[in-house]
Design a protein around this motif. Structure first.
Motif, PDB file in Angstrom:
ATOM      1  N   VAL A 154      32.129  26.239  51.258  1.00 54.18           N
ATOM      2  CA  VAL A 154      31.062  26.125  52.257  1.00 54.18           C
ATOM      3  C   VAL A 154      31.068  27.332  53.185  1.00 54.18           C
ATOM      4  CG1 VAL A 154      30.229  24.777  54.220  1.00 54.18           C
ATOM      5  CG2 VAL A 154      31.070  23.613  52.174  1.00 54.18           C
ATOM      6  N   LEU A 155      32.266  27.758  53.572  1.00 53.05           N
ATOM      7  CA  LEU A 155      32.385  28.867  54.521  1.00 53.05           C
ATOM      8  C   LEU A 155      31.899  30.184  53.925  1.00 53.05           C
ATOM      9  CD1 LEU A 155      33.403  29.947  57.260  1.00 53.05           C
ATOM     10  CD2 LEU A 155      35.659  30.230  56.202  1.00 53.05           C
ATOM     11  N   TYR A 156      32.377  30.516  52.718  1.00 56.16           N
ATOM     12  CA  TYR A 156      32.119  31.846  52.167  1.00 56.16           C
ATOM     13  C   TYR A 156      30.851  31.919  51.317  1.00 56.16           C
ATOM     14  CZ  TYR A 156      36.790  32.982  53.801  1.00 56.16           C
ATOM     15  OH  TYR A 156      37.885  33.191  54.596  1.00 56.16           O
ATOM     16  N   LEU A 201      31.609  20.165  48.077  1.00 59.96           N
ATOM     17  CA  LEU A 201      32.160  21.520  48.126  1.00 59.96           C
ATOM     18  C   LEU A 201      33.335  21.569  49.090  1.00 59.96           C
ATOM     19  CD1 LEU A 201      28.885  23.679  48.223  1.00 59.96           C
ATOM     20  CD2 LEU A 201      30.309  23.116  46.244  1.00 59.96           C
ATOM     21  N   SER A 202      34.312  22.405  48.766  1.00 63.63           N
ATOM     22  CA  SER A 202      35.472  22.562  49.637  1.00 63.63           C
ATOM     23  C   SER A 202      35.090  23.358  50.885  1.00 63.63           C
ATOM     24  CB  SER A 202      36.600  23.292  48.895  1.00 63.63           C
ATOM     25  OG  SER A 202      36.200  24.614  48.554  1.00 63.63           O
ATOM     26  N   HIS A 254      28.023  29.794  51.838  1.00 61.63           N
ATOM     27  CA  HIS A 254      26.843  29.360  52.579  1.00 61.63           C
ATOM     28  C   HIS A 254      26.833  29.885  54.025  1.00 61.63           C
ATOM     29  CE1 HIS A 254      25.516  26.588  49.406  1.00 61.63           C
ATOM     30  NE2 HIS A 254      26.802  26.333  49.223  1.00 61.63           N
ATOM     31  N   ILE A 255      27.895  29.645  54.753  1.00 62.76           N
ATOM     32  CA  ILE A 255      27.911  30.017  56.173  1.00 62.76           C
ATOM     33  C   ILE A 255      28.030  31.522  56.354  1.00 62.76           C
ATOM     34  CG2 ILE A 255      29.165  29.736  58.345  1.00 62.76           C
ATOM     35  CD1 ILE A 255      30.082  27.010  57.375  1.00 62.76           C
ATOM     36  N   PHE A 256      28.853  32.156  55.537  1.00 62.39           N
ATOM     37  CA  PHE A 256      29.229  33.553  55.740  1.00 62.39           C
ATOM     38  C   PHE A 256      28.015  34.481  55.799  1.00 62.39           C
ATOM     39  CE2 PHE A 256      31.098  37.645  54.618  1.00 62.39           C
ATOM     40  CZ  PHE A 256      32.220  37.662  55.418  1.00 62.39           C
ATOM     41  N   LYS A 257      27.134  34.383  54.812  1.00 61.40           N
ATOM     42  CA  LYS A 257      26.011  35.323  54.736  1.00 61.40           C
ATOM     43  C   LYS A 257      25.014  35.120  55.866  1.00 61.40           C
ATOM     44  CE  LYS A 257      23.470  32.440  51.414  1.00 61.40           C
ATOM     45  NZ  LYS A 257      22.841  32.415  50.073  1.00 61.40           N
ATOM     46  N   ASN A 258      24.880  33.900  56.362  1.00 65.42           N
ATOM     47  CA  ASN A 258      23.959  33.648  57.464  1.00 65.42           C
ATOM     48  C   ASN A 258      24.566  34.008  58.818  1.00 65.42           C
ATOM     49  OD1 ASN A 258      21.864  32.597  55.816  1.00 65.42           O
ATOM     50  ND2 ASN A 258      22.939  30.635  55.709  1.00 65.42           N
ATOM     51  N   ALA A 259      25.843  33.723  58.982  1.00 62.93           N
ATOM     52  CA  ALA A 259      26.494  33.977  60.270  1.00 62.93           C
ATOM     53  C   ALA A 259      26.685  35.467  60.540  1.00 62.93           C
ATOM     54  CB  ALA A 259      27.841  33.260  60.325  1.00 62.93           C
ATOM     55  N   LEU A 260      26.785  36.274  59.490  1.00 64.74           N
ATOM     56  CA  LEU A 260      27.029  37.704  59.673  1.00 64.74           C
ATOM     57  C   LEU A 260      25.762  38.504  59.937  1.00 64.74           C
ATOM     58  CD1 LEU A 260      29.801  38.634  57.068  1.00 64.74           C
ATOM     59  CD2 LEU A 260      30.005  38.389  59.531  1.00 64.74           C
TER      60      LEU A 260
END
Length: 354
Positions: free
Chosen positions: A257-259, A252-253, A261-267
């Motif tokens: 990965v950022l938007y 994955l780019s 996978h990471i985004f929903k958990n980090a917010l």
């Protein structure tokens, strides 16, 4: 979850009673109450605040009135009753949301608060929107570019802004841009001009924004650091987790990965605090900012009520904002449940009971 909500609602009762009791006890024994202040006004004696040591707690300046007139003033303000009886009457009235009448403004406290809300809402809502609109993207950018020159420079500027108190920045802006000593660019009083009703629709909007520029800047600058660094640290914590490495190993780019996978958990920690911040932006005002810029809102009302010993306004605003704050915290906890399905209040409650 329902058991948890009911328990939190019941816990609000002793919290409100404790806040009211503590505040009531403090304001009752502070010298210079409404009886003494009105007595001084009636006798045209300028009293700076010295209180006599007598048991009646009457200012020396009030000696110009007869004892009968002083007793009439006590009856008028309700100070002829014992403190315990007055506190019980206060609680009974507050149960029905009867906040009483202002000593200084001579109108209902509820109506007075409602009349001041638009100004505080304007200041708070703009501050809320600007902070969330700028700080979240900035925090994400700083997390992605952690350790870069952009990260270091932005962190330095943010921390400098955070170190400057809002009222100091407000005074500096008045001196620089409000006609204090240098440039007369922005107005420094009120939120609209005197001829606002004569302006066109676009002119009214521009005039309103023109008046709100300096107060909003003073209120926003110091709040950038908290939300920006919270967002950055939250994203950095998620970036270093195992599932991110797995997603990258699958090809994955970085944006995916950022938007995805990471985004929903980090917010999660940011979004859960959203309701409390949103409610606070509507109903709280900055005392210092509103006083400096002569904004007739909740903050200025609180400041004037303390100066004039307007106890119904002091206690009424404190009661309402404490109640709103407790409900905002409850909404925040409920948001955790919807944002993060792993949290189960029922299981926590059952674990404590077992």
């Amino acid at each position: 979850m329902y058991y948890y909500i009911i328990k939190r609602l019941f816990l609000m009762i002793p919290t409100l009673l404790g806040v009211l009791l503590l505040t009531f006890a403090v304001v009752q024994f502070v010298p210079g109450g409404p009886v003494e202040q009105l007595a001084n006004q009636l006798t045209d004696i300028n009293v700076s605040g010295e209180a006599s040591s007598s048991s009646s707690n009457i200012y020396r300046g009030s000696s110009g009135l007869s004892e009968e007139h002083l007793n009439d003033l006590k009856v008028f303000y309700g100070f002829d009753k014992p403190p315990i009886e007055r506190f019980i009457d206060l609680v009974i009235n507050y149960i029905s949301f009867d906040l009483g009448d202002s000593y200084f403004h001579h109108q209902s406290v509820s109506e007075l608060i409602i009349s001041k809300l638009p100004v505080s809402i304007s200041l708070g809502l703009w501050t809320f929107i600007i902070i969330y609109t700028i700080c979240i993207p900035l925090g994400i950018k700083k997390a992605v570019t952690h350790g870069s020159k952009f990260d270091l420079v932005s962190s330095t500027l943010i921390l400098i802004g955070y170190s400057i108190p809002g009222f100091v920045l407000g005074i500096s802006l008045i001196v620089l841009l409000g006609g204090g000593s240098f440039y007369d660019v922005f107005p420094t009083r009120g939120i609209i001009s005197d001829n606002w009703n004569e302006l066109s629709f676009v002119g009214k909007i521009l005039d309103y924004l023109w008046h709100m520029t300096l107060p909003i800047i003073s209120s926003v600058i110091g709040s950038f650091a908290i939300m920006t660094m919270l967002t950055k640290n939250s994203f950095i914590e998620e970036i270093n987790k195992q599932y991110v490495m797995t997603a990258r190993a699958k090809g994955l780019s970085n944006n995916e990965v950022l938007y995805k996978h990471i985004f929903k958990n980090a917010l999660i920690p940011i979004l859960t605090g959203f309701p409390a911040q949103f409610i606070a932006s509507f109903f709280t005002g900055s005392i210092l900012i509103e006083t400096i810029f002569s904004l007739d809102g909740i903050g200025l009302l609180s400041y004037e009520s303390i100066l004039h010993r307007d106890y119904p306004v002091v206690l009424g605003t404190l009661f309402l904002f404490t109640l709103l704050g407790l409900f905002a915290k409850l909404i925040t906890d409920i948001c955790y449940l919807f944002v993060d399905p792993r949290i189960k209040f029922d299981s926590v409650d059952s674990g404590k009971n077992s």
